[in-house]
Motif scaffolding. Structure first.
Motif, PDB file in Angstrom:
ATOM      1  N   THR A 232      29.319  28.005  42.672  1.00  0.00           N
ATOM      2  CA  THR A 232      30.256  28.723  41.818  1.00  0.00           C
ATOM      3  C   THR A 232      31.192  29.549  42.691  1.00  0.00           C
ATOM      4  OG1 THR A 232      28.588  28.849  40.077  1.00  0.00           O
ATOM      5  CG2 THR A 232      30.493  30.302  39.874  1.00  0.00           C
ATOM      6  N   VAL A 233      32.481  29.366  42.502  1.00  0.00           N
ATOM      7  CA  VAL A 233      33.489  29.978  43.381  1.00  0.00           C
ATOM      8  C   VAL A 233      34.537  30.702  42.530  1.00  0.00           C
ATOM      9  CG1 VAL A 233      35.234  29.550  45.153  1.00  0.00           C
ATOM     10  CG2 VAL A 233      33.153  28.144  45.083  1.00  0.00           C
ATOM     11  N   PHE A 234      34.784  31.969  42.856  1.00  0.00           N
ATOM     12  CA  PHE A 234      35.857  32.714  42.201  1.00  0.00           C
ATOM     13  C   PHE A 234      37.186  32.327  42.845  1.00  0.00           C
ATOM     14  CE2 PHE A 234      32.066  35.275  41.582  1.00  0.00           C
ATOM     15  CZ  PHE A 234      32.170  35.639  40.244  1.00  0.00           C
ATOM     16  N   VAL A 235      38.183  32.029  42.000  1.00  0.00           N
ATOM     17  CA  VAL A 235      39.493  31.636  42.526  1.00  0.00           C
ATOM     18  C   VAL A 235      40.591  32.486  41.889  1.00  0.00           C
ATOM     19  CG1 VAL A 235      38.843  29.277  43.089  1.00  0.00           C
ATOM     20  CG2 VAL A 235      39.737  29.789  40.808  1.00  0.00           C
ATOM     21  N   ASP A 236      41.700  32.594  42.596  1.00  0.00           N
ATOM     22  CA  ASP A 236      42.860  33.336  42.113  1.00  0.00           C
ATOM     23  C   ASP A 236      43.607  32.485  41.086  1.00  0.00           C
ATOM     24  OD1 ASP A 236      45.353  34.612  41.768  1.00  0.00           O
ATOM     25  OD2 ASP A 236      45.267  35.484  43.773  1.00  0.00           O
ATOM     26  N   GLY A 237      43.517  32.872  39.832  1.00  0.00           N
ATOM     27  CA  GLY A 237      44.125  32.096  38.771  1.00  0.00           C
ATOM     28  C   GLY A 237      45.635  32.019  38.834  1.00  0.00           C
ATOM     29  N   GLU A 238      46.267  32.991  39.479  1.00  0.00           N
ATOM     30  CA  GLU A 238      47.728  32.959  39.584  1.00  0.00           C
ATOM     31  C   GLU A 238      48.199  31.739  40.363  1.00  0.00           C
ATOM     32  OE1 GLU A 238      49.089  36.658  41.144  1.00  0.00           O
ATOM     33  OE2 GLU A 238      48.469  37.821  39.385  1.00  0.00           O
ATOM     34  N   TYR A 239      47.450  31.353  41.374  1.00  0.00           N
ATOM     35  CA  TYR A 239      47.866  30.210  42.185  1.00  0.00           C
ATOM     36  C   TYR A 239      47.625  28.881  41.481  1.00  0.00           C
ATOM     37  CZ  TYR A 239      48.532  33.432  46.059  1.00  0.00           C
ATOM     38  OH  TYR A 239      48.978  34.458  46.862  1.00  0.00           O
ATOM     39  N   PHE A 240      46.718  28.865  40.515  1.00  0.00           N
ATOM     40  CA  PHE A 240      46.443  27.635  39.783  1.00  0.00           C
ATOM     41  C   PHE A 240      47.210  27.531  38.473  1.00  0.00           C
ATOM     42  CE2 PHE A 240      42.690  27.275  42.543  1.00  0.00           C
ATOM     43  CZ  PHE A 240      42.632  25.900  42.744  1.00  0.00           C
ATOM     44  N   SER A 241      47.791  28.629  38.003  1.00  0.00           N
ATOM     45  CA  SER A 241      48.428  28.570  36.685  1.00  0.00           C
ATOM     46  C   SER A 241      49.845  29.127  36.643  1.00  0.00           C
ATOM     47  CB  SER A 241      47.570  29.308  35.645  1.00  0.00           C
ATOM     48  OG  SER A 241      47.422  30.672  35.978  1.00  0.00           O
ATOM     49  N   TRP A 242      50.263  29.867  37.674  1.00  0.00           N
ATOM     50  CA  TRP A 242      51.629  30.403  37.684  1.00  0.00           C
ATOM     51  C   TRP A 242      52.554  29.388  38.349  1.00  0.00           C
ATOM     52  CZ3 TRP A 242      53.005  36.176  38.135  1.00  0.00           C
ATOM     53  CH2 TRP A 242      52.166  36.933  37.295  1.00  0.00           C
ATOM     54  N   TYR A 243      53.629  29.095  37.679  1.00  0.00           N
ATOM     55  CA  TYR A 243      54.625  28.174  38.240  1.00  0.00           C
ATOM     56  C   TYR A 243      55.840  28.986  38.702  1.00  0.00           C
ATOM     57  CZ  TYR A 243      55.309  28.725  33.222  1.00  0.00           C
ATOM     58  OH  TYR A 243      55.403  29.248  31.966  1.00  0.00           O
ATOM     59  N   GLY A 244      56.889  28.301  39.118  1.00  0.00           N
ATOM     60  CA  GLY A 244      58.045  29.015  39.652  1.00  0.00           C
ATOM     61  C   GLY A 244      57.851  29.346  41.113  1.00  0.00           C
ATOM     62  N   SER A 245      58.360  30.495  41.525  1.00  0.00           N
ATOM     63  CA  SER A 245      58.346  30.860  42.942  1.00  0.00           C
ATOM     64  C   SER A 245      56.948  31.148  43.469  1.00  0.00           C
ATOM     65  CB  SER A 245      59.252  32.077  43.178  1.00  0.00           C
ATOM     66  OG  SER A 245      58.998  33.094  42.230  1.00  0.00           O
ATOM     67  N   ARG A 246      55.969  31.388  42.606  1.00  0.00           N
ATOM     68  CA  ARG A 246      54.587  31.589  43.039  1.00  0.00           C
ATOM     69  C   ARG A 246      54.066  30.385  43.814  1.00  0.00           C
ATOM     70  NH1 ARG A 246      50.854  35.592  43.693  1.00  0.00           N
ATOM     71  NH2 ARG A 246      52.765  36.597  42.993  1.00  0.00           N
ATOM     72  N   LEU A 247      54.617  29.205  43.542  1.00  0.00           N
ATOM     73  CA  LEU A 247      54.167  27.990  44.224  1.00  0.00           C
ATOM     74  C   LEU A 247      54.431  28.037  45.726  1.00  0.00           C
ATOM     75  CD1 LEU A 247      55.176  25.113  41.766  1.00  0.00           C
ATOM     76  CD2 LEU A 247      52.862  25.722  42.500  1.00  0.00           C
ATOM     77  N   ILE A 248      55.395  28.836  46.148  1.00  0.00           N
ATOM     78  CA  ILE A 248      55.688  28.937  47.584  1.00  0.00           C
ATOM     79  C   ILE A 248      54.440  29.396  48.343  1.00  0.00           C
ATOM     80  CG2 ILE A 248      57.039  30.174  49.334  1.00  0.00           C
ATOM     81  CD1 ILE A 248      59.322  30.298  47.276  1.00  0.00           C
ATOM     82  N   LYS A 249      53.675  30.305  47.729  1.00  0.00           N
ATOM     83  CA  LYS A 249      52.464  30.837  48.361  1.00  0.00           C
ATOM     84  C   LYS A 249      51.218  30.032  48.001  1.00  0.00           C
ATOM     85  CE  LYS A 249      54.282  35.568  48.006  1.00  0.00           C
ATOM     86  NZ  LYS A 249      54.050  36.916  47.432  1.00  0.00           N
ATOM     87  N   ALA A 250      51.295  29.266  46.931  1.00  0.00           N
ATOM     88  CA  ALA A 250      50.086  28.612  46.403  1.00  0.00           C
ATOM     89  C   ALA A 250      49.475  27.606  47.371  1.00  0.00           C
ATOM     90  CB  ALA A 250      50.409  27.927  45.079  1.00  0.00           C
ATOM     91  N   PHE A 251      50.303  26.830  48.044  1.00  0.00           N
ATOM     92  CA  PHE A 251      49.757  25.739  48.856  1.00  0.00           C
ATOM     93  C   PHE A 251      48.993  26.245  50.073  1.00  0.00           C
ATOM     94  CE2 PHE A 251      53.400  23.829  46.595  1.00  0.00           C
ATOM     95  CZ  PHE A 251      52.677  22.938  45.824  1.00  0.00           C
TER      96      PHE A 251
END
Length: 266
Positions: A232-251
């Motif tokens: 079981t792993v806690f993950v940052d939901g913003e990187y999995f569900s926020w689109y737009g400029s947040r994707l720059i940091k997501a990868f």
């Protein structure tokens, strides 16, 4: 032009007073250089942080204060098919024109960025953001080729237990990360029976998202009793569900998450 649902948007005059009812789109507007034009946001619009003290909060994504919105005299209100209800969109359309996004893929994100560039006369900034997303995406796709497929479940809520399933942006990003979603045969955000999780697909990894539900260690233990061997792993939901400029940091986040999972698995 039209929005993602086919609604007509008049761009003969550039909108100067913007209300955003979607957190990730608020962040995108800021990164496009539209801070001065934003007059209203939701209580969930946490990026950039200073907006909470400089912008008028008009409610949440599912419960807006319509009189506050009217008083702000907006030229355009930005919504999302998933985040905002049809009733909210209809109420906003009585005030001014409304742009509704519908995001399931990264291409949808890039289309939205382009739309905002056109609507708000920020095409150069929009192109720069899109180019950065494509650059980081290309690097990530090179990285992920060598990684193995992992069976996962992605939880977003408890009481009732709910997961991300097919036809969601989260599932699209899971697939991109070579995570095989055991609930991909279901639609959207179904309620599931935790006791049947092993019968559904017996995941190797269970992700507990940081939003919208604040999962804690006891919830991970509760799930662990039903899955036995799954991590079981806690993950940052913003990187999995926020689109737009947040994707720059997501990868970059996805790469670090994969490296962390290697350690967990060993």
């Amino acid at each position: 032009m039209t929005d993602h649902l086919g609604n007509h948007i008049d761009i003969s005059v550039t909108p100067k007073r913007i209300i955003s009812l979607v957190p990730s789109q608020t962040e995108l507007l800021y990164d496009l250089g539209l801070e001065e034009s934003i007059v209203g946001i939701t209580k969930f619009c946490v990026h950039p942080f200073h907006f909470k003290s400089t912008k008028q909060v008009v409610g949440g994504t599912k419960n807006i204060k319509i009189e506050k919105i009217k008083q702000l005299n907006p030229d355009i209100i930005l919504c999302n098919k998933e985040e905002n209800t049809p009733e909210i969109v209809a109420a906003c359309q009585e005030i001014c024109q409304v742009h509704v996004s519908d995001i399931v893929t990264i291409q949808d994100c890039l289309d939205l960025i382009n739309d905002y560039g056109v609507i708000f006369k920020k095409s150069t900034n929009a192109q720069r953001i899109s180019d950065k997303i494509r650059f980081h995406l290309n690097n990530f796709e090179t990285f992920i080729k060598a990684e193995k497929v992992l069976k996962v479940a992605y939880f977003i809520w408890r009481e009732p237990w709910m997961v991300a399933a097919n036809n969601t942006f989260i599932n699209h990003l899971l697939e991109l990360n070579k995570y095989q979603n055991i609930y991909a045969n279901l639609e959207r955000y179904p309620e599931i029976e935790l006791k049947k999780i092993r019968l559904q697909g017996d995941p190797e990894i269970v992700f507990l998202s940081s939003e919208p539900y604040p999962f804690k260690d006891e919830h991970a233990f509760e799930i662990g009793r039903k899955t036995h061997h799954a991590k079981t792993v806690f993950v940052d939901g913003e990187y999995f569900s926020w689109y737009g400029s947040r994707l720059i940091k997501a990868f970059d986040y996805f790469i670090e998450l994969r490296k962390r999972l290697r350690t967990i698995s060993n």
